[in-house]
Design a protein around this motif. Structure first.
Motif, PDB file in Angstrom:
ATOM      1  N   LEU A 138       0.921  -1.235  -0.151  1.00  0.00           N
ATOM      2  CA  LEU A 138       0.100   0.037  -0.153  1.00  0.00           C
ATOM      3  C   LEU A 138       0.875   1.055   0.091  1.00  0.00           C
ATOM      4  N   VAL A 139       0.670   2.339  -0.957  1.00  0.00           N
ATOM      5  CA  VAL A 139       1.142   3.502  -1.044  1.00  0.00           C
ATOM      6  C   VAL A 139       0.370   4.718  -0.531  1.00  0.00           C
ATOM      7  N   TYR A 140       0.680   5.526   0.454  1.00  0.00           N
ATOM      8  CA  TYR A 140      -0.047   6.519   0.802  1.00  0.00           C
ATOM      9  C   TYR A 140       0.383   7.683   0.195  1.00  0.00           C
ATOM     10  N   VAL A 141      -0.657   8.154  -0.745  1.00  0.00           N
ATOM     11  CA  VAL A 141      -0.183   9.550  -1.880  1.00  0.00           C
ATOM     12  C   VAL A 141      -0.556  10.698  -1.112  1.00  0.00           C
ATOM     13  N   TYR A 142       0.456  11.730  -0.859  1.00  0.00           N
ATOM     14  CA  TYR A 142       0.477  13.014  -0.386  1.00  0.00           C
ATOM     15  C   TYR A 142       0.286  14.213  -1.603  1.00  0.00           C
ATOM     16  N   ALA A 143       0.788  13.736  -2.707  1.00  0.00           N
ATOM     17  CA  ALA A 143       0.855  14.863  -3.719  1.00  0.00           C
ATOM     18  C   ALA A 143       0.912  14.170  -4.970  1.00  0.00           C
ATOM     19  N   MET A 144       0.427  14.993  -6.195  1.00  0.00           N
ATOM     20  CA  MET A 144       0.454  14.687  -7.481  1.00  0.00           C
ATOM     21  C   MET A 144       1.259  15.795  -8.050  1.00  0.00           C
ATOM     22  N   LEU A 145       2.356  15.196  -8.754  1.00  0.00           N
ATOM     23  CA  LEU A 145       3.232  16.406  -9.533  1.00  0.00           C
ATOM     24  C   LEU A 145       2.393  16.765 -10.904  1.00  0.00           C
ATOM     25  N   LYS A 146       2.385  17.994 -11.213  1.00  0.00           N
ATOM     26  CA  LYS A 146       1.470  18.706 -12.128  1.00  0.00           C
ATOM     27  C   LYS A 146       1.995  18.662 -13.577  1.00  0.00           C
ATOM     28  N   ASP A 147       3.090  19.209 -13.842  1.00  0.00           N
ATOM     29  CA  ASP A 147       3.770  19.538 -14.989  1.00  0.00           C
ATOM     30  C   ASP A 147       3.697  18.621 -16.193  1.00  0.00           C
ATOM     31  N   ARG A 148       3.782  17.303 -15.852  1.00  0.00           N
ATOM     32  CA  ARG A 148       3.878  16.296 -16.769  1.00  0.00           C
ATOM     33  C   ARG A 148       2.749  15.292 -16.879  1.00  0.00           C
ATOM     34  N   GLY A 149       1.707  15.773 -16.721  1.00  0.00           N
ATOM     35  CA  GLY A 149       0.503  14.743 -16.830  1.00  0.00           C
ATOM     36  C   GLY A 149       0.175  14.056 -15.760  1.00  0.00           C
ATOM     37  N   ASN A 150       0.705  14.318 -14.419  1.00  0.00           N
ATOM     38  CA  ASN A 150       0.512  13.343 -13.224  1.00  0.00           C
ATOM     39  C   ASN A 150       1.451  12.188 -13.566  1.00  0.00           C
ATOM     40  N   LEU A 151       2.248  12.090 -14.240  1.00  0.00           N
ATOM     41  CA  LEU A 151       3.295  11.054 -14.335  1.00  0.00           C
ATOM     42  C   LEU A 151       3.870  10.390 -12.927  1.00  0.00           C
ATOM     43  N   PHE A 152       4.161  11.403 -12.150  1.00  0.00           N
ATOM     44  CA  PHE A 152       4.707  11.119 -10.841  1.00  0.00           C
ATOM     45  C   PHE A 152       3.956  11.606  -9.582  1.00  0.00           C
ATOM     46  N   TRP A 153       3.853  10.830  -8.825  1.00  0.00           N
ATOM     47  CA  TRP A 153       3.162  11.261  -7.392  1.00  0.00           C
ATOM     48  C   TRP A 153       4.143  10.988  -6.369  1.00  0.00           C
ATOM     49  N   ALA A 154       3.943  11.850  -5.261  1.00  0.00           N
ATOM     50  CA  ALA A 154       4.631  11.733  -3.983  1.00  0.00           C
ATOM     51  C   ALA A 154       3.840  10.987  -2.864  1.00  0.00           C
ATOM     52  N   GLY A 155       4.482   9.974  -1.968  1.00  0.00           N
ATOM     53  CA  GLY A 155       3.923   9.429  -1.054  1.00  0.00           C
ATOM     54  C   GLY A 155       4.972   8.495  -0.182  1.00  0.00           C
ATOM     55  N   SER A 156       4.231   7.713   0.519  1.00  0.00           N
ATOM     56  CA  SER A 156       5.087   6.749   1.417  1.00  0.00           C
ATOM     57  C   SER A 156       4.672   5.358   1.305  1.00  0.00           C
ATOM     58  N   VAL A 157       5.407   4.547   1.877  1.00  0.00           N
ATOM     59  CA  VAL A 157       5.238   3.039   1.977  1.00  0.00           C
ATOM     60  C   VAL A 157       5.623   2.699   3.375  1.00  0.00           C
ATOM     61  N   GLN A 158       4.938   2.187   4.234  1.00  0.00           N
ATOM     62  CA  GLN A 158       5.383   1.769   5.516  1.00  0.00           C
ATOM     63  C   GLN A 158       4.949   0.183   5.710  1.00  0.00           C
ATOM     64  N   ASP A 159       6.319  -0.400   6.077  1.00  0.00           N
ATOM     65  CA  ASP A 159       5.684  -1.755   6.475  1.00  0.00           C
ATOM     66  C   ASP A 159       6.816  -2.223   7.403  1.00  0.00           C
ATOM     67  N   SER A 160       7.043  -3.353   7.803  1.00  0.00           N
ATOM     68  CA  SER A 160       7.854  -3.907   8.773  1.00  0.00           C
ATOM     69  C   SER A 160       9.461  -3.528   8.541  1.00  0.00           C
ATOM     70  N   TYR A 161       9.776  -2.947   7.396  1.00  0.00           N
ATOM     71  CA  TYR A 161      11.024  -2.641   7.003  1.00  0.00           C
ATOM     72  C   TYR A 161      11.452  -1.573   7.879  1.00  0.00           C
ATOM     73  N   TYR A 162      10.477  -0.564   8.264  1.00  0.00           N
ATOM     74  CA  TYR A 162      10.499   0.690   9.018  1.00  0.00           C
ATOM     75  C   TYR A 162      10.568   0.233  10.438  1.00  0.00           C
ATOM     76  N   GLY A 163       9.924  -0.407  10.753  1.00  0.00           N
ATOM     77  CA  GLY A 163       9.565  -0.872  12.251  1.00  0.00           C
ATOM     78  C   GLY A 163       8.836   0.363  12.683  1.00  0.00           C
TER      79      GLY A 163
END
Length: 128
Positions: free
Chosen positions: A66-91
């Motif tokens: 699961l990816v938690y999305v906080y922002a959608m970059l705008k200039d290039r047709g929303n090709l990139f988003w910003a977010g985070s992944v948290q699982d047991s790796y991060y503790g």
């Protein structure tokens, strides 16, 4: 030569070669967020495939996460988003926020509409 001096010299040689601690090219000049600070989750998405980042602006994602999305970059047709992944790796640590291609995830839950346009800064793409 003392051990601490050797470590210092090694750091002086190695650190400038890494991406850490430097400004990277901007991916976009604007982003869409749920709020002016881009701190509220817009949506939750599930990774369709593994994504291995090309540089430190991006986060690695494993298929099915699961990816938690906080922002959608705008200039290039929303090709990139910003977010985070948290699982047991991060503790107990907070997950790292980074960018990823929107094409590697599918939306599973809409949370808050991304109606606030925010200018990106160099810190949005700075490698720590």
């Amino acid at each position: 030569m003392s051990g601490s001096l050797c470590c210092f010299l090694l750091l002086c040689i190695v650190l400038p070669l890494s991406e850490a601690g430097r400004e990277m090219p901007k991916l976009s000049n604007k982003k869409l967020c749920a709020d002016a600070e881009c701190s509220n989750t817009i949506l939750i998405a599930r990774a369709l495939q593994d994504y291995i980042p090309g540089d430190c602006r991006f986060i690695p994602i494993r298929q099915g996460q699961l990816v938690y999305v906080y922002a959608m970059l705008k200039d290039r047709g929303n090709l990139f988003w910003a977010g985070s992944v948290q699982d047991s790796y991060y503790g107990q640590q907070e997950a790292r926020v980074g960018h990823f291609p929107s094409s590697v995830v599918e939306e599973t839950h809409a949370i808050t509409p991304a109606t606030t346009e925010v200018k990106t800064t160099k810190w949005d793409f700075y490698c720590y």
